[in-house]
Design a protein around this motif. Structure first.
Motif, short mmCIF file in Angstrom:
data_model
loop_
_atom_site.label_atom_id
_atom_site.label_comp_id
_atom_site.label_asym_id
_atom_site.label_seq_id
_atom_site.Cartn_x
_atom_site.Cartn_y
_atom_site.Cartn_z
N MET A 1 11.88 -5.70 -18.31
CA MET A 1 12.16 -4.97 -17.09
C MET A 1 13.07 -5.99 -16.11
SD MET A 1 9.68 -3.48 -14.39
CE MET A 1 10.33 -2.30 -13.07
N THR A 2 14.13 -5.41 -15.81
CA THR A 2 14.99 -6.40 -15.05
C THR A 2 14.94 -6.08 -13.33
OG1 THR A 2 17.19 -4.91 -15.32
CG2 THR A 2 16.69 -6.80 -16.67
N TRP A 3 15.23 -7.00 -12.51
CA TRP A 3 15.16 -6.91 -11.25
C TRP A 3 16.19 -7.59 -10.55
CZ3 TRP A 3 13.60 -10.48 -7.50
CH2 TRP A 3 13.03 -11.63 -8.08
N ARG A 4 16.78 -6.87 -9.52
CA ARG A 4 17.75 -7.63 -8.69
C ARG A 4 17.60 -7.78 -7.30
NH1 ARG A 4 20.21 -9.37 -13.30
NH2 ARG A 4 20.58 -7.84 -14.63
N CYS A 5 18.18 -8.75 -6.59
CA CYS A 5 17.64 -9.10 -5.32
C CYS A 5 18.99 -9.07 -4.31
CB CYS A 5 17.10 -10.52 -5.07
SG CYS A 5 16.71 -10.77 -3.48
N GLY A 6 18.97 -8.15 -3.64
CA GLY A 6 20.08 -8.10 -2.39
C GLY A 6 20.26 -9.44 -1.68
N ARG A 7 21.30 -9.84 -1.11
CA ARG A 7 21.45 -10.99 -0.60
C ARG A 7 21.77 -10.93 0.72
NH1 ARG A 7 25.74 -14.21 0.86
NH2 ARG A 7 25.48 -16.43 1.15
N THR A 8 21.09 -11.61 1.54
CA THR A 8 21.19 -11.93 3.12
C THR A 8 21.23 -13.28 3.55
OG1 THR A 8 20.86 -10.86 5.21
CG2 THR A 8 18.87 -11.60 3.63
N ASN A 9 21.91 -13.64 4.58
CA ASN A 9 21.88 -14.81 5.13
C ASN A 9 20.93 -15.07 6.01
OD1 ASN A 9 22.14 -17.65 6.30
ND2 ASN A 9 24.04 -17.00 7.30
N LEU A 245 3.62 -8.64 -6.08
CA LEU A 245 3.13 -9.08 -7.18
C LEU A 245 1.89 -8.33 -7.57
CD1 LEU A 245 3.84 -12.93 -6.68
CD2 LEU A 245 5.00 -11.45 -8.32
N THR A 246 0.89 -8.18 -6.53
CA THR A 246 -0.50 -7.20 -6.99
C THR A 246 -0.12 -5.94 -7.41
OG1 THR A 246 -1.58 -8.81 -5.21
CG2 THR A 246 -2.57 -6.74 -6.06
N ASN A 247 1.10 -5.41 -6.93
CA ASN A 247 1.40 -4.00 -7.41
C ASN A 247 2.50 -3.72 -8.03
OD1 ASN A 247 -0.84 -2.31 -5.56
ND2 ASN A 247 -0.04 -4.08 -4.31
N PHE A 248 2.77 -4.92 -8.82
CA PHE A 248 4.18 -5.02 -9.51
C PHE A 248 4.18 -3.70 -10.60
CE2 PHE A 248 7.89 -6.69 -11.85
CZ PHE A 248 8.55 -7.21 -10.87
N PRO A 249 5.34 -3.07 -10.48
CA PRO A 249 5.42 -1.90 -11.29
C PRO A 249 5.83 -1.98 -12.75
CG PRO A 249 7.42 -2.08 -9.79
CD PRO A 249 6.37 -3.28 -9.79
N ARG A 251 8.03 0.54 -15.51
CA ARG A 251 9.38 1.40 -15.45
C ARG A 251 8.83 2.76 -15.21
NH1 ARG A 251 11.16 -1.95 -19.85
NH2 ARG A 251 12.87 -3.02 -19.46
N ARG A 252 7.56 3.08 -15.05
CA ARG A 252 6.92 4.45 -14.63
C ARG A 252 7.05 4.64 -13.22
NH1 ARG A 252 4.88 7.44 -18.85
NH2 ARG A 252 3.77 8.86 -17.11
N PHE A 253 6.86 3.39 -12.35
CA PHE A 253 6.74 3.26 -10.94
C PHE A 253 5.72 4.33 -10.46
CE2 PHE A 253 11.15 1.56 -11.69
CZ PHE A 253 10.85 0.25 -10.67
N ASN A 254 4.35 3.90 -10.74
CA ASN A 254 3.39 4.66 -10.14
C ASN A 254 3.55 5.11 -8.78
OD1 ASN A 254 0.82 6.32 -9.85
ND2 ASN A 254 -0.41 4.10 -10.11
N GLN A 255 3.38 6.15 -8.31
CA GLN A 255 3.51 6.64 -6.75
C GLN A 255 2.30 6.25 -6.04
OE1 GLN A 255 6.42 7.75 -5.57
NE2 GLN A 255 5.33 7.12 -3.53
N HIS A 256 1.18 5.94 -6.69
CA HIS A 256 0.11 5.53 -5.99
C HIS A 256 0.21 4.06 -5.79
CE1 HIS A 256 -2.11 9.41 -6.66
NE2 HIS A 256 -1.93 9.28 -8.05
N ASP A 257 0.81 3.33 -6.49
CA ASP A 257 0.91 2.01 -6.18
C ASP A 257 1.82 1.87 -5.01
OD1 ASP A 257 -0.64 0.97 -8.12
OD2 ASP A 257 0.93 0.95 -9.71
#
Length: 388
Positions: A1-9, A245-249, A251-257
């Motif tokens: 699984m890959t994840w990306r982070c939007g950037r802000t100052n 981190l406790t609710n890290f998904p 690829r199904r992205f459980n809606q309850h989480d």
């Protein structure tokens, strides 16, 4: 699984941050480590230079293998089936795809709001200050061991002493004060020569309707904002990361989480919101339009209940492991002149002479602790003082 982070100052020149560790550090000096020493349990907080702190975190992350790609996002591609963010396109034409996206794009909420339309709940009717101007000045004396917040006619002013400079800022309501007048007021209160140009900020107190929507999780300013009166922004970021981190998904992205994450995020924001509102709502000040408004404004039901319970018999409570303890609530309520109608009956369980002994014991322990502790500057010198 890959994840990306939007950037802000996230670093505001001239600003500093306060971080309260969860537990006291292990003492290093013989006096501090002596068995039974009260110094081992004293609460404390760090005051950091925000820019240096952010640089340190970036270096740690990159040293751990995080790859950093800079660029302005010009397009967001959504999947046709479920509406998830599929990829973002940068100004140079490069495309960054991912399964999970962390939106750290600040107030704009580029992914959570502009792409997914998560929406925003405005709390400015309770927290009307919507502007700030920050400016650092030269340190003129040994730094004090505390931050000072001073009420002004249209807001409040902060002064945060650091080893190399002093951070200053003015938080105000634009309905009652212009930017020029705010800067004049800030400059007049500087106790040293300015070290930076003034930095003006605009904000609105509130929270996203959804901090997590589909495959996008908003952190920091992208998820919501509460004015800096209690310096809670970094805590809310850290708490949100731990919750993610406790609710890290997968690829199904459980809606309850996702629903649970959003529920807990909202509860935490509301608890902090109520504590900040308390500072304004319980004021006795009536010499300006801002403070007269705050004295008479309708309060959130949750805060009304807390105040009503305290007014009756001084009862305070803490639930859901919320950030501010009973001691913090007492400091503001009692300090603002809220006096309970009566004391709680449990106070009668101890005879008055026993109460006197216990209070004397506490006072003596405090005196002994102060006698053994170094001054603030002596402590800084012990841990190493950086060059200005």
């Amino acid at each position: 699984m890959t994840w990306r982070c939007g950037r802000t100052n996230a670093c505001i020149p001239g600003l500093s941050v306060t971080v309260s560790p969860a537990s006291p550090p292990r003492p290093s000096s013989p006096d501090h480590s002596r068995a039974g020493s009260p110094l081992g349990t004293i609460s404390y907080a760090f005051q950091f230079d925000a820019s240096l702190y952010a640089r340190y975190l970036r270096e740690r992350a990159e040293a751990s293998g995080v790859r950093r790609t800079e660029g302005r996002i010009v397009d967001v591609a959504l999947e046709s089936g479920n509406g998830h963010v599929q990829a973002v396109t940068l100004e140079d034409g490069s495309r960054v795809a991912g399964d999970l996206f962390i939106d750290c794009s600040g107030f704009r909420g580029l992914l959570i709001s502009e792409a997914l339309g998560a929406g925003f709940e405005d709390w400015s009717h309770w927290l009307p200050c919507d502007r700030a101007v920050a400016r650092a000045c030269r340190r003129t004396a040994d730094p004090l061991p505390f931050t000072r917040a001073t009420a002004k006619a249209a807001g409040w002013q902060w002064r945060i002493p650091l080893q190399s400079r002093t951070g200053n800022g003015f938080v105000y309501c634009s309905d009652h004060l212009s930017d020029d007048a705010a800067l004049d007021g800030l400059n007049a209160a500087l106790d040293g020569d300015p070290l930076s140009e003034p930095n003006f900020l605009k904000f609105k107190a509130g929270i996203r309707h959804k901090a997590w929507d589909r495959n996008v999780v908003a952190l920091g300013l992208a998820s919501g904002f509460l004015e800096p009166l209690e310096s809670t922004s970094i805590h809310l970021i850290q708490s949100a990361i731990a919750r993610l981190l406790t609710n890290f998904p997968d690829r199904r992205f459980n809606q309850h989480d996702i629903d649970y994450y959003n529920r807990r995020t909202r509860v935490e924001y509301e608890q902090v919101r109520d504590f900040i509102i308390l500072h304004y709502a319980t004021t006795t000040r009536d010499d300006s339009p801002l403070w007269r408004y705050c004295r008479s404004m309708a309060l959130p039901t949750s805060l009304e209940e807390r105040i009503a319970i305290f007014r009756e018999n001084g009862r305070l409570y803490r639930h859901d492991n919320e950030l501010f303890s009973e001691t913090s609530w007492l400091a503001v309520m009692h300090g603002q002149g809220l006096v309970p109608r009566r004391y709680h009956p449990l106070a009668d369980l101890l005879p008055e002479d026993e109460l006197d002994k216990r209070m004397a014991h506490i006072a003596n322990a405090m005196r002994l602790a102060v006698d053994r502790m170094p001054s603030h500057q002596q402590f800084l010198d012990q841990i190493g003082r950086p060059a200005a």
